[in-house]
Design a protein around this motif. Sequence first.
Motif, PDB file in Angstrom:
ATOM      1  N   GLU A  12      45.841  52.064  40.131  1.00 18.85           N
ATOM      2  CA  GLU A  12      45.356  53.319  39.261  1.00 18.85           C
ATOM      3  C   GLU A  12      46.219  53.328  37.838  1.00 18.85           C
ATOM      4  OE1 GLU A  12      46.068  53.482  42.400  1.00 18.85           O
ATOM      5  OE2 GLU A  12      44.133  54.052  43.228  1.00 18.85           O
ATOM      6  N   SER A  13      47.423  53.223  38.087  1.00 18.06           N
ATOM      7  CA  SER A  13      48.341  53.070  36.744  1.00 18.06           C
ATOM      8  C   SER A  13      48.094  51.691  35.791  1.00 18.06           C
ATOM      9  CB  SER A  13      49.838  53.039  37.258  1.00 18.06           C
ATOM     10  OG  SER A  13      50.177  51.822  38.049  1.00 18.06           O
ATOM     11  N   GLU A  15      45.029  50.846  35.582  1.00 14.83           N
ATOM     12  CA  GLU A  15      43.698  51.153  34.818  1.00 14.83           C
ATOM     13  C   GLU A  15      44.122  52.089  33.801  1.00 14.83           C
ATOM     14  OE1 GLU A  15      41.434  52.013  38.273  1.00 14.83           O
ATOM     15  OE2 GLU A  15      40.746  50.199  38.751  1.00 14.83           O
ATOM     16  N   ARG A  16      44.832  53.074  34.109  1.00 16.75           N
ATOM     17  CA  ARG A  16      45.139  54.089  33.105  1.00 16.75           C
ATOM     18  C   ARG A  16      45.885  53.336  31.831  1.00 16.75           C
ATOM     19  NH1 ARG A  16      46.747  57.313  37.370  1.00 16.75           N
ATOM     20  NH2 ARG A  16      48.720  56.661  37.368  1.00 16.75           N
ATOM     21  N   HIS A  17      46.659  52.420  32.122  1.00 15.09           N
ATOM     22  CA  HIS A  17      47.265  51.711  30.940  1.00 15.09           C
ATOM     23  C   HIS A  17      46.171  50.819  30.184  1.00 15.09           C
ATOM     24  CE1 HIS A  17      48.780  47.890  29.397  1.00 15.09           C
ATOM     25  NE2 HIS A  17      49.607  48.583  28.684  1.00 15.09           N
ATOM     26  N   ALA A  19      43.127  51.612  29.783  1.00 15.37           N
ATOM     27  CA  ALA A  19      42.208  52.376  28.901  1.00 15.37           C
ATOM     28  C   ALA A  19      43.209  52.965  27.652  1.00 15.37           C
ATOM     29  CB  ALA A  19      41.846  53.705  29.951  1.00 15.37           C
ATOM     30  N   ALA A  20      44.398  53.308  27.975  1.00 22.43           N
ATOM     31  CA  ALA A  20      45.324  53.694  26.844  1.00 22.43           C
ATOM     32  C   ALA A  20      45.248  52.569  25.726  1.00 22.43           C
ATOM     33  CB  ALA A  20      46.507  54.271  27.223  1.00 22.43           C
ATOM     34  N   ALA A 207      50.993  56.562  29.213  1.00 19.23           N
ATOM     35  CA  ALA A 207      50.321  55.661  30.199  1.00 19.23           C
ATOM     36  C   ALA A 207      51.117  54.579  30.639  1.00 19.23           C
ATOM     37  CB  ALA A 207      49.249  54.814  29.709  1.00 19.23           C
TER      38      ALA A 207
END
Length: 287
Positions: A12-13, A15-17, A19-20, A207
């Motif tokens: 999850e982290s 994937e957040r990175h 996207a950011a 992120a």
Amino acid sequence: MRPAVSQFHSVESRERHAAAYQHALGLLPGDFEAHDAETAHGSIRMYCGGPRTAPPLLLLGGQDSPGFTWFKALPALIRAYRVLVAEPLGEVGASQQRLPISDAQQSSDCLAQAIAEIEPAGRPLRIAASGASARPALALARRAERRVSGLLLLDPWGFGAEAPRTGARRLAAGLLAMLPMPVRSRAAERPGFEQLAIPELAGYARAILPFQRALPAVEPIGFNDFSAPEPAIRLLISDRKLRQPQRQWLIELSRQHPSVRWESIPENAESLALSRPDLLSAALLRR
């Protein structure tokens, strides 16, 4: 326990990175192309722009400074250089570390492999490196002294036997980036936190909080890190870091190595790309 390689601790982290990172990538000028160069310890992401026939310039960001953090200075630089913006292995960004890195020499070896793939012509190369990238840049200049024509170091970590503090600024920036924009804007006036005034970079600062950096601790830079003969080396040091021991160290360094020049500036030199891109461009355009 520190991981063997730098990484995010969950899917999850990561994937957040991603996207950011993709969102912040829009800050780069449109004529920059992404290249992934394979090395012994993983793939290094480089963004390349400017005339292919122009002299090459390599930009190396420090901790938590992916390629897009140079975006303000790039329009001026690509008028004079073929600019290669590298994201060093083990730092947050799009480079993918696969094997542990034990020291600055291994980091510089990987950079040399990436440069040989992206810029194979062997033309003289200028380098600008900030913070934690200073030691790999110095090692690269030593191992390929005929290839490196000049070196600009921006607030190198650990100069004059002053040990750097890692992680604290990332945590502070990430927490401040969660606050409302008026508060972030006031925080962005402090040296080193300029990214908080830029929405894309403020989102990125949030992120990267879960990122686990697995690079070795930065050793203080010493006189032996500079060799003779060597390319012209210039250091830009924030005046807030120049206490008397550091100033004396720089004076002695210049005495032992006449090709090394240093200058104090009233800015955070490691953040010049965001705070004073005009000053950074002027330093790099000066022959």
